[in-house]
Design a protein around this motif. Structure first.
Motif, PDB file in Angstrom:
ATOM      1  N   ARG A  26       0.840  -1.200   0.000  1.00 36.11           N
ATOM      2  CA  ARG A  26       0.000   0.000   0.000  1.00 36.11           C
ATOM      3  C   ARG A  26       0.870   1.242   0.000  1.00 36.11           C
ATOM      4  N   LYS A  33      -3.739   5.433   0.426  1.00 35.00           N
ATOM      5  CA  LYS A  33      -5.006   4.722   0.254  1.00 35.00           C
ATOM      6  C   LYS A  33      -4.993   3.801  -0.967  1.00 35.00           C
ATOM      7  N   HIS A  34      -3.950   3.854  -1.771  1.00 33.47           N
ATOM      8  CA  HIS A  34      -3.846   3.018  -2.965  1.00 33.47           C
ATOM      9  C   HIS A  34      -3.085   1.740  -2.645  1.00 33.47           C
ATOM     10  N   SER A  35      -3.571   0.639  -3.160  1.00 29.66           N
ATOM     11  CA  SER A  35      -2.849  -0.616  -2.957  1.00 29.66           C
ATOM     12  C   SER A  35      -2.462  -1.184  -4.316  1.00 29.66           C
TER      13      SER A  35
END
Length: 94
Positions: A64, A67-69
């Motif tokens: 991660r 908030k982006h994975s």
């Protein structure tokens, strides 16, 4: 036989210990490569005798960034056992 099967050596503390204790070397290889192709490629490219090849398919980890994975790519490694007395110069150091 494809000489591009071997992508890069996999150098970690554990693989260096395996090289010293059991004469085993580890390469990152193409995911589609099989044991026979890996054996022939190593013997031809480095002029050594290969006693055994073990392969491990490693799954990429989920990572991660805020908030982006995302996912790291899957890869395959080959643990190659060399005949006693044989060695590859790259792994010997300078």
């Amino acid at each position: 036989m494809n000489l591009r099967l071997l992508k890069q050596p996999h150098l970690t503390e554990k693989t260096m210990r395996q090289k010293e204790d059991h004469n085993k070397i580890v390469f990152v290889v193409d995911r589609k490569a099989n044991k026979v192709e890996i054996r022939k490629t190593v013997e031809k490219q480095f002029k050594v005798t290969v006693l055994g090849v073990h392969t491990v398919s490693v799954k990429g980890k989920i990572k991660r960034m805020g908030k982006h994975s995302g996912k790291r790519p899957d890869w395959k490694k080959a643990i190659i056992t060399l005949k006693q007395g044989d060695h590859i110069e790259y792994f010997e150091g300078a």
